[in-house]
Design an enzyme around this catalytic site. Structure first.
Site, PDB file in Angstrom:
ATOM      1  CG  ASP A 249      39.091  34.504  38.393  1.00 31.79           C
ATOM      2  OD1 ASP A 249      38.353  33.549  38.551  1.00 31.79           O
ATOM      3  OD2 ASP A 249      38.762  35.705  38.557  1.00 31.79           O
ATOM      4  CE  LYS A 271      33.455  32.322  34.461  1.00 31.02           C
ATOM      5  NZ  LYS A 271      32.054  31.980  34.422  1.00 31.02           N
ATOM      6  CG  MET A 384      35.461  41.281  31.017  1.00 23.40           C
ATOM      7  SD  MET A 384      34.171  40.294  31.757  1.00 23.40           S
ATOM      8  CE  MET A 384      33.433  41.460  32.897  1.00 23.40           C
TER       9      MET A 384
END
Ligand code: SAH
Length: 463
Positions: A249, A271, A384
């Site tokens: 990641d 991402k 997030m």
């Protein structure tokens, strides 16, 4: 079970048999398969028994049994086919410490001799406690037919080969190897080339299986923790050590990637939230492709792979291709962050539950049960949650949350540049925008850093 089956060590020990006729011979035929020292005591001795003595298979004492004859014997058989004589010799042997069997006298025997299928060192003993000798014979005949006569030879040679097989992973791979040997390659080698063909056949089989075991590929879905390499689990560390390919990641730190082998292929499948990204399906395909190429793939994910990690999609892709995999948990951002503000995720009397929520999902800002979250004492770890901060703040206030509820933002948890920003729900924005967060950040709703919490408590007390 009135009789317990065991295999008695008789190599080099004495077995004594009294009797010289048919019953004695039948037992001797079995006993001569052992590596025990056999002594036959009888006045009349059949010719066959004399022949066996001449061949060095046993020793004859040519007289009726006397006290002292069974000293140091492990087993004693009374096989005179004469009840009175059998009882007499059994008493002597018993007194001298041997386990006694009287042929055809189950009741007075201390042990019985089973029907035996002999593929030495593989020995199958069949007993019916005297209830059904016919059945025992039928089972024996069935097994004799079913088990290759070479099984004993194979087992003996296989035993010398056991250590070599340690190169195969434990469990199924090794079991498959041995069953392919005993029921395929082994009997075939004996049929074609005799006993000398067995060892080369074992070696070829092992080479083949090592190749297929290697070419099978494997995926470890590994939690890398929040960034500090010391927060890796030992399992994660070992998996990274072994990886041929590491697919990671964006949030996995360079210090952790450093741990991979020099030859390992490192692929960034990063991402970015809302930004340009590699499609999940492309990541799935990448993992599968490398595993099918026979590689040990480590799919390295920030924190714990089971928390907002899209783990299930990857597992499903792996399963479709029957690739072996394991999931190695990691320390999730919330656990590491809460430790660094000296708090607990749950606390008796404050919050008996904690929610892990995401600020956005694949569709945009994520919706939650705002009314429940707005209740006093609620604690949530918001992942997030940078771009969605104003949305979350608005929803909570709208549903009646106390504007003074503590909010703590921790950026770059466990890394050298970690920052802790303590604020309240009312001030959450613009505080977060002003803080100019550039690293990953987790937001605690309902938790203040321990020092700040103590401070607020004191202020209230002295007000
Ligand atoms: N599986 C990860 C979460 C992935 S979602 C875990 O268990 O931690 C990505 C979010 O995790 C980031 O947006 C941020 O909110 C949080 N995060 C991950 N690593 C972090 C870190 N070192 N510091 C702060 N937040 C982090």
């Amino acid at each position: 079970m009135k009789h317990f089956p065991i295999f008695l060590a008789v190599e080099g020990r004495r077995i004594v048999l009294s009797g010289g006729g048919d019953a004695a011979m039948a037992k001797l035929r079995l006993l001569m398969k052992t590596e025990a020292h056999l002594t036959v005591i009888a006045e009349d001795v059949a010719d066959d028994i004399r022949k066996w003595e001449a061949q060095g298979k046993l020793r004859i004492i040519n007289r009726a049994m006397e006290p002292g004859d069974a000293i140091c014997a492990a087993l004693f058989y009374a096989a005179n086919e004469d009840d009175v004589e059998d009882a007499r010799v059994a008493t002597i042997a018993h007194a001298e410490g041997a386990l006694v069997n009287i042929v055809d006298n189950l009741g007075d025997s201390q042990f019985i001799t089973p029907a035996i299928v002999d593929r030495d060192p593989v020995t199958i003993a069949i007993g019916t406690e005297g209830a059904a000798p016919v059945l025992a014979r039928a089972i024996k005949a069935d097994l004799e037919e079913r088990l290759p006569s070479s099984l004993g030879v194979l087992a003996r040679i296989g035993k010398t080969f056991r250590h070599a097989v340690d190169v195969l992973p434990m469990g199924k791979k090794r079991r498959d190897f041995w069953s392919a040997f005993y029921f395929g390659a082994g009997p075939k080698a004996i049929a074609e080339r005799g006993e000398t063909g067995v060892l080369p056949a074992l070696e070829t089989l092992l080479d083949d299986q090592v190749m297929t075991a290697r070419s099978a590929g494997h995926v470890d879905l590994v939690g890398a923790g929040p960034g500090d390499p010391e927060l890796l689990t030992l399992k994660a560390r070992n998996a990274i050590d072994k990886a041929d390919v590491v697919i990671h990641d964006r949030l996995v730190t360079p210090e952790i990637l450093e741990l991979a082998r020099r030859e390992a292929i490192i692929i960034d499948a990063g991402k970015e939230g809302f930004g340009k990204s590699m499609a999940q399906s492309d990541i799935d395909a990448l993992i599968v492709q490398h595993a099918l190429d026979g590689h040990h793939v480590v799919r390295l994910k920030a924190g714990d792979p089971t928390v907002f990690g899209r783990l299930d999609e990857e597992v499903e892709a792996i399963e479709v291709h029957n690739i072996s995999y394991s999931i190695i948990p990691g320390i999730t951002a919330a656990s590491a962050a809460v430790a660094n503000i000296g708090q607990s995720l749950t606390k008796r009397g404050r919050n008996s539950a904690v929610r892990l929520i995401t600020g956005h999902d694949t569709k945009g800002y994520a919706d939650h049960d705002w009314r429940a979250l707005a209740a006093p004492g609620e604690v949530a770890a918001i992942y997030m949650g940078k771009k969605s901060a104003r949305f979350i703040q608005g929803r909570l206030l709208m549903h009646g949350a106390d504007p003074a509820t503590p909010v703590t933002i921790i950026e770059n948890v466990s890394r050298a540049n970690q920052r802790i920003i303590a604020t309240t729900l009312a001030e959450m924005e613009p505080t977060m925008t002003q803080a100019n967060l550039t690293g990953p950040a987790i937001t605690f709703y309902g938790l203040a850093p321990r020092d700040a919490a103590a401070q607020a408590y004191k202020l209230k007390e002295f007000a």
